[in-house]
Motif scaffolding. Sequence first.
Motif, PDB file in Angstrom:
ATOM      1  N   VAL A   1       0.847  -1.200   0.000  1.00 29.20           N
ATOM      2  CA  VAL A   1       0.000   0.000   0.000  1.00 29.20           C
ATOM      3  C   VAL A   1       0.879   1.246   0.000  1.00 29.20           C
ATOM      4  CG1 VAL A   1      -1.720   1.325   1.297  1.00 29.20           C
ATOM      5  CG2 VAL A   1      -1.984  -1.145   1.030  1.00 29.20           C
ATOM      6  N   THR A   2       1.919   1.249   0.818  1.00 27.38           N
ATOM      7  CA  THR A   2       2.830   2.398   0.855  1.00 27.38           C
ATOM      8  C   THR A   2       3.432   2.655  -0.521  1.00 27.38           C
ATOM      9  OG1 THR A   2       3.346   2.001   3.185  1.00 27.38           O
ATOM     10  CG2 THR A   2       4.923   3.325   1.932  1.00 27.38           C
ATOM     11  N   ASN A   3       3.856   1.602  -1.197  1.00 21.86           N
ATOM     12  CA  ASN A   3       4.427   1.734  -2.537  1.00 21.86           C
ATOM     13  C   ASN A   3       3.406   2.323  -3.506  1.00 21.86           C
ATOM     14  OD1 ASN A   3       5.582   1.420  -5.050  1.00 21.86           O
ATOM     15  ND2 ASN A   3       6.195  -0.702  -4.748  1.00 21.86           N
ATOM     16  N   ALA A   4       2.180   1.799  -3.476  1.00 24.31           N
ATOM     17  CA  ALA A   4       1.128   2.302  -4.371  1.00 24.31           C
ATOM     18  C   ALA A   4       0.810   3.768  -4.060  1.00 24.31           C
ATOM     19  CB  ALA A   4      -0.130   1.443  -4.244  1.00 24.31           C
ATOM     20  N   VAL A   5       0.743   4.114  -2.770  1.00 24.56           N
ATOM     21  CA  VAL A   5       0.460   5.493  -2.384  1.00 24.56           C
ATOM     22  C   VAL A   5       1.584   6.410  -2.864  1.00 24.56           C
ATOM     23  CG1 VAL A   5       0.200   7.078  -0.429  1.00 24.56           C
ATOM     24  CG2 VAL A   5      -1.027   4.905  -0.436  1.00 24.56           C
ATOM     25  N   ASP A   6       2.816   5.978  -2.692  1.00 23.09           N
ATOM     26  CA  ASP A   6       3.951   6.787  -3.160  1.00 23.09           C
ATOM     27  C   ASP A   6       3.804   7.119  -4.644  1.00 23.09           C
ATOM     28  OD1 ASP A   6       5.132   6.699  -0.640  1.00 23.09           O
ATOM     29  OD2 ASP A   6       6.611   5.157  -1.195  1.00 23.09           O
ATOM     30  N   ARG A   7       3.505   6.108  -5.439  1.00 22.05           N
ATOM     31  CA  ARG A   7       3.378   6.305  -6.898  1.00 22.05           C
ATOM     32  C   ARG A   7       2.183   7.181  -7.247  1.00 22.05           C
ATOM     33  NH1 ARG A   7       7.237   3.110 -10.040  1.00 22.05           N
ATOM     34  NH2 ARG A   7       8.316   1.953  -8.427  1.00 22.05           N
TER      35      ARG A   7
END
Length: 172
Positions: free
Chosen positions: A90-96
């Motif tokens: 989720v953190t990765n997706a939010v970052d992008r």
Amino acid sequence: MPSPLPHDPIAEARRQWTAHGWGEYADGMAAITSVIRAQQIFLARAEDVLKPLGLTFARYELLTLLHFTRSGALPMAKASARLQVHPTSVTNAVDRLEKVGLVRRVPHPSDRRTTLIEITADGHGLALTATEQLNTTLFSDPGLASDDLAPLLRILARLRQEAGDFDQPAQW
């Protein structure tokens, strides 16, 4: 898409399993391998639709989850639980998504330890566009006969429930 193989490799693997004395496990191996391959096929089809929009399926799922919420925002941990993915994903997706202005991180109004993910107006618009395209090109015709969908959904729901995904039986 690569050319089709002249035979079904999973059926051949099942035959080999049986020939090598593992016959009692052959159906289970074939079922699991078939579901994994079907997931790969579905994901590739979804990614083909979403790639021109700058999305992966994981990012689309997060945008759509936020789009469906009343407030347009969820705590990171809650988004992770609802999407059934590791918080790092989720953190990765939010970052992008944040880099391109589709979501933003905001402080929780009553819990200083919690960060909310909030969808932006652009994120709402892209979630709708992507959903329309997926509905038209993939979800309307997933490659299965309509009579096969309800039994498949019931079987997969039972498998997911027995694996601990949810408590209450799904209504299909």
